[in-house]
Design a protein around this motif. Structure first.
Motif, mmCIF file in Angstrom:
data_model
loop_
_atom_site.group_PDB
_atom_site.id
_atom_site.type_symbol
_atom_site.label_atom_id
_atom_site.label_comp_id
_atom_site.label_asym_id
_atom_site.label_seq_id
_atom_site.Cartn_x
_atom_site.Cartn_y
_atom_site.Cartn_z
ATOM 1 N N ILE A 7 -11.979 -37.513 73.205
ATOM 2 C CA ILE A 7 -13.079 -38.437 72.968
ATOM 3 C C ILE A 7 -14.447 -37.768 73.097
ATOM 4 O O ILE A 7 -15.385 -38.109 72.358
ATOM 5 N N ALA A 8 -14.579 -36.779 73.995
ATOM 6 C CA ALA A 8 -15.863 -36.090 74.134
ATOM 7 C C ALA A 8 -16.161 -35.244 72.902
ATOM 8 O O ALA A 8 -17.288 -35.223 72.400
ATOM 9 N N THR A 9 -15.159 -34.524 72.410
ATOM 10 C CA THR A 9 -15.339 -33.705 71.211
ATOM 11 C C THR A 9 -15.652 -34.583 70.004
ATOM 12 O O THR A 9 -16.524 -34.258 69.183
ATOM 13 N N ILE A 10 -14.947 -35.706 69.888
ATOM 14 C CA ILE A 10 -15.184 -36.634 68.783
ATOM 15 C C ILE A 10 -16.605 -37.182 68.840
ATOM 16 O O ILE A 10 -17.314 -37.250 67.824
ATOM 17 N N ALA A 11 -17.045 -37.590 70.040
ATOM 18 C CA ALA A 11 -18.399 -38.122 70.172
ATOM 19 C C ALA A 11 -19.436 -37.060 69.816
ATOM 20 O O ALA A 11 -20.425 -37.349 69.127
ATOM 21 N N ASN A 12 -19.221 -35.820 70.285
ATOM 22 C CA ASN A 12 -20.136 -34.738 69.936
ATOM 23 C C ASN A 12 -20.250 -34.587 68.425
ATOM 24 O O ASN A 12 -21.349 -34.460 67.869
#
Length: 245
Positions: free
Chosen positions: A58-63
């Motif tokens: 989810i962090a990579t996707i949000a980035n």
């Protein structure tokens, strides 16, 4: 999302002492690119924090969405869970469910929101969860509509206790929920038995519509696994945070 820029995430780990759970609870906090303490942000609280960050990425996707798709910058708080206690905390019939919900509202949110700048408007908090994680999200929203009005449900375990709670509500016009369910989720094994999650989500959809909830409902080919949910997380986040360009 193979570009190394998307992998340069800012994730902070914190530990919160809970008198309700009688333990320390670990959380991980994603801060968006260009994070500035003078700017306020919407916050997404996700259950199964370790899985959402590791398997859901989810962090990579949000980035990626912020840098490449113009999504509004957000803070994401992943709340870890001991898998041995997961059902007792997330299930509405669980022995630790009430304690967990009190921890979330009375300890976790004040802890996070006293340290990070939260945008003060109607969409400042979104609850996100998968399976039973979605269940506890929805029940917290039903318990505290003044705090939680937005929910992202990834294959929610919306069984009889949840449907009964929804049916008791007089009006759910304040609730905004994005629901995803896989068409292959017809025999999902859980701690309480094997269930047809597709059918149960369709039942929940019907009750939510009857009660006037603002509902986005998606049926997609997929199974009850993070590989399926990860694929559709960008749609869920963009649904609420759209384009910032």
């Amino acid at each position: 999302m193979s570009d190394k820029n998307y992998l340069k995430r800012t994730v902070i780990k914190e530990s919160i002492s809970s008198r309700y759970l009688d333990e320390e609870r670990s959380v991980r906090i994603f801060l968006p690119p260009g994070y500035n303490e003078l700017i306020s942000y919407p916050i997404v609280y996700t259950q199964d924090g370790q899985d959402a960050f590791m398997y859901g990425r989810i962090a990579t996707i949000a980035n990626y969405l912020i840098l490449e798709k113009g999504m509004e910058p957000i803070i994401i708080v992943g709340v870890d869970v001991d898998k041995k206690k997961r059902s007792s905390e997330y299930s509405p019939l669980g022995s630790r469910n009430e304690a967990y919900k009190r921890f979330f509202v009375e300890e976790l949110c004040p802890f996070i929101e006293s340290r990070y700048p939260l945008r003060q408007n109607g969409m400042n908090r979104i609850l996100l969860g998968d399976s039973l994680g979605a269940t506890v999200c929805l029940h917290m929203a039903l318990d505290h509509p003044d705090w939680f009005q937005y929910v992202i449900s990834l294959s929610g375990a919306f069984l009889n206790p949840t449907l009964a709670e929804l049916s008791r509500a007089s009006d759910l016009g304040w609730l905004n929920i994005w629901m995803l369910i896989g068409t292959e989720e017809t025999e999902v094994e859980t701690h309480a038995g094997t269930f047809n999650f597709l059918d149960w989500n369709r039942r929940a959809k019907s009750v939510l519509e009857q009660k006037g909830a603002n509902l986005t409902y998606l049926e997609k080919k997929g199974k009850h696994i993070w590989g399926f949910w990860q694929k559709h997380l960008p749609d869920a986040l963009m649904h609420y945070f759209g384009s910032n360009i």
